[in-house]
Design an enzyme around this catalytic site. Structure first.
Site, PDB file in Angstrom:
ATOM      1  CD  GLU A 101      30.405 -67.443 -40.858  1.00 46.64           C
ATOM      2  OE1 GLU A 101      30.065 -68.227 -39.959  1.00 46.64           O
ATOM      3  OE2 GLU A 101      31.291 -66.601 -40.725  1.00 46.64           O
ATOM      4  CB  CYS A 119      28.736 -58.073 -44.702  1.00 44.80           C
ATOM      5  SG  CYS A 119      30.480 -58.471 -44.891  1.00 44.80           S
ATOM      6  CB  CYS A 126      40.718 -65.283 -48.139  1.00 43.69           C
ATOM      7  SG  CYS A 126      41.588 -63.850 -48.829  1.00 43.69           S
ATOM      8  CB  CYS A 130      45.449 -60.712 -43.547  1.00 45.10           C
ATOM      9  SG  CYS A 130      45.300 -60.010 -45.199  1.00 45.10           S
ATOM     10  CB  CYS A 133      41.865 -61.976 -41.667  1.00 42.06           C
ATOM     11  SG  CYS A 133      40.340 -62.358 -42.548  1.00 42.06           S
ATOM     12  CB  CYS A 343      35.556 -56.868 -40.306  1.00 41.95           C
ATOM     13  SG  CYS A 343      34.554 -55.711 -41.170  1.00 41.95           S
TER      14      CYS A 343
HETATM   15  N1  SAH Z   1      39.736 -59.320 -48.648  1.00 40.28           N
HETATM   16  C1  SAH Z   1      39.208 -58.013 -48.632  1.00 40.28           C
HETATM   17  C2  SAH Z   1      37.779 -57.952 -48.175  1.00 40.28           C
HETATM   18  C3  SAH Z   1      37.380 -58.814 -47.027  1.00 40.28           C
HETATM   19  S1  SAH Z   1      38.074 -58.401 -45.477  1.00 40.28           S
HETATM   20  C4  SAH Z   1      40.093 -57.106 -47.802  1.00 40.28           C
HETATM   21  O1  SAH Z   1      40.947 -57.591 -47.071  1.00 40.28           O
HETATM   22  O2  SAH Z   1      39.930 -55.894 -47.923  1.00 40.28           O
HETATM   23  C5  SAH Z   1      37.155 -56.930 -45.087  1.00 40.28           C
HETATM   24  C6  SAH Z   1      37.846 -56.024 -44.071  1.00 40.28           C
HETATM   25  O3  SAH Z   1      37.893 -56.651 -42.786  1.00 40.28           O
HETATM   26  C7  SAH Z   1      39.281 -55.700 -44.444  1.00 40.28           C
HETATM   27  O4  SAH Z   1      39.562 -54.334 -44.316  1.00 40.28           O
HETATM   28  C8  SAH Z   1      40.029 -56.494 -43.424  1.00 40.28           C
HETATM   29  O5  SAH Z   1      41.286 -55.984 -43.208  1.00 40.28           O
HETATM   30  C9  SAH Z   1      39.148 -56.419 -42.228  1.00 40.28           C
HETATM   31  N2  SAH Z   1      39.494 -57.406 -41.213  1.00 40.28           N
HETATM   32  C10 SAH Z   1      39.976 -58.649 -41.414  1.00 40.28           C
HETATM   33  N3  SAH Z   1      40.188 -59.263 -40.238  1.00 40.28           N
HETATM   34  C11 SAH Z   1      39.836 -58.402 -39.281  1.00 40.28           C
HETATM   35  C12 SAH Z   1      39.802 -58.468 -37.850  1.00 40.28           C
HETATM   36  N4  SAH Z   1      40.169 -59.553 -37.190  1.00 40.28           N
HETATM   37  N5  SAH Z   1      39.377 -57.387 -37.185  1.00 40.28           N
HETATM   38  C13 SAH Z   1      38.961 -56.280 -37.843  1.00 40.28           C
HETATM   39  N6  SAH Z   1      38.952 -56.175 -39.174  1.00 40.28           N
HETATM   40  C14 SAH Z   1      39.388 -57.209 -39.897  1.00 40.28           C
HETATM   41 FE1  SF4 Z   2      41.609 -62.301 -47.168  1.00 41.34          FE
HETATM   42 FE2  SF4 Z   2      40.981 -61.692 -44.682  1.00 41.34          FE
HETATM   43 FE3  SF4 Z   2      43.161 -60.651 -45.771  1.00 41.34          FE
HETATM   44 FE4  SF4 Z   2      40.742 -59.832 -46.600  1.00 41.34          FE
HETATM   45  S1  SF4 Z   2      41.633 -59.549 -44.556  1.00 41.34           S
HETATM   46  S2  SF4 Z   2      42.520 -60.386 -47.857  1.00 41.34           S
HETATM   47  S3  SF4 Z   2      39.579 -61.748 -46.388  1.00 41.34           S
HETATM   48  S4  SF4 Z   2      42.807 -62.850 -45.355  1.00 41.34           S
END
Ligand code: SAH
Ligand code: SF4
Length: 351
Positions: A101, A119, A126, A130, A133, A343
């Site tokens: 996306e 974005c 990934c 996390c 996410c 995000c």
């Molecule tokens: N993998 C990289 C970049 C993609 S995620 C990273 O983790 O930095 C981009 C941002 O979105 C990161 O700061 C991540 O922590 C945040 N993010 C992921 N899931 C989220 C959620 N459910 N709500 C708000 N921010 C989120």
């Molecule tokens: Fe991967 Fe999502 Fe964690 Fe970023 S926040 S490292 S996209 S799992």
């Protein structure tokens, strides 16, 4: 290894494109014309390239697609944010096509002369995992190739002009860094988006951050920290298990020394998990002596993940505590929530 898919103009180097154009009956300078039309002017159809002879336009149309990917879905939310689902061809005979996306976020003020923020994604899925996410729910499907990252910019710019970009979509960019770096070189040199207008977000693998700092990076760095506590970070950023936060911060300091650009630390506020006053105090102690800012992102809910969004008052209180301790912090309520384009709500394959 990925099997080569059918070449596209974007997947060929300047020299390879030149050779192909000559094979198709054109001259080497026609290749330069075609590249300029695509990257600088956003022309995505050979028939509109009036600087090329018409027989060559026909031959290119038949033999060399400009893009390898296609937009399969486009959704515009009420706040004018557009979410695109971009599909890439399968890289092996038995594989499915992959998609990511891409989110186009125009300025709040519709009359603003500024362009949108785009974005983009760096991987399909990934591997970091996390738990808050949506992008990591099914692990890593595959890395994107450089031209597949560039194509996200071309699709985004077709919606409207771009002023900024964030590599904050699906995936962990430092785990696919060669492709990301090559793509950003094209975005910088040919699409004209400056290094200070692009922010790459990473969980901050220390050695990779140090290497990136020394690679003439064409971006600003954001490191996703999410907690001041080592044990909790092991849970919130599983692929970083065992890497002390002190090492991540030291790599951030190194980045600042080498590039002269400040790091932004991102912190997803998860209600009742990492948003207490004690967390704010410990985070401030970690960061107070550093030239860095904190970007607080209230959690964007995805059903079934079991986290809660803190309310506005709690989020603001957290920010104030950091502020009072001398740490510059901003609170960023994501746009695009209604269309699941915020995000952490992006999924490979779409929602
Ligand atoms: N993998 C990289 C970049 C993609 S995620 C990273 O983790 O930095 C981009 C941002 O979105 C990161 O700061 C991540 O922590 C945040 N993010 C992921 N899931 C989220 C959620 N459910 N709500 C708000 N921010 C989120
Ligand atoms: Fe991967 Fe999502 Fe964690 Fe970023 S926040 S490292 S996209 S799992």
């Amino acid at each position: 290894m990925n099997a080569p898919s059918r070449p596209s103009l974007t997947s060929l180097s300047a020299d390879a494109l030149s050779a192909r154009v000559v094979e198709l009956g054109g001259k080497p300078f026609h290749a330069r014309v075609a590249r300029r039309e695509v990257y600088e002017r956003g022309v995505l159809d050979y028939s509109a390239m009036t600087g090329l002879p018409s027989a060559l336009r026909d031959a290119l149309t038949a033999e060399l697609p400009i893009l390898s990917s296609a937009v399969t879905t486009s959704r515009i939310a009420r706040d004018r944010t557009t979410k695109l689902l971009v599909e890439f061809p399968a890289t092996a005979p038995d594989a499915r096509p992959s998609s990511v996306e891409v989110v186009h976020i125009p300025p709040h003020d519709p009359d603003s002369p500024k362009g949108a923020t785009l974005c983009v994604s760096s991987q399909c899925g990934c591997p970091v995992g996390c738990p808050f996410c949506a992008s990591g729910l099914e692990g890593l499907e595959r890395n994107l190739e450089a031209h597949e990252i560039v194509e996200q910019f071309l699709h985004g710019r077709a919606i409207g002009p771009l002023s900024r970009s964030v590599v904050m979509g699906i995936g962990e960019p430092l785990l696919n860094f060669d492709a990301v770096q090559a793509a950003l070189a094209v975005v910088h040199d040919d699409l004209g988006l400056g290094a200070r207008k692009i922010t790459l977000s990473t969980v901050g693998f220390p050695e990779r951050v140090r290497r990136a700092a020394r690679s003439s990076p064409r971006f600003q760095l954001a490191i996703s920290l999410h907690t001041p506590d080592d044990e909790q970070r092991d849970e919130l950023v599983p692929a970083m298990k065992g890497v002390p936060i002190a090492e991540v911060l030291a790599a951030g300091d190194d980045w600042f020394e080498v590039t002269g650009r400040e790091v932004t630390y991102e912190y997803v506020l998860l209600g009742g998990v990492n948003d207490s006053a004690q967390h704010a105090g410990r985070l401030a102690r970690r960061l107070a002596s550093r030239r860095a800012t904190v970007n607080l992102i209230p959690y964007n809910p995805t059903q079934g993940l079991g986290f809660a969004r803190p309310d506005a008052k709690a989020a603001e209180a957290f920010r104030t505590l950091l502020d009072e301790a001398g740490v510059v912090a901003t609170l960023r309520w994501s746009r695009g929530l209604e269309g699941s384009a915020a995000c952490g709500q992006l999924r490979a394959g779409g929602v």
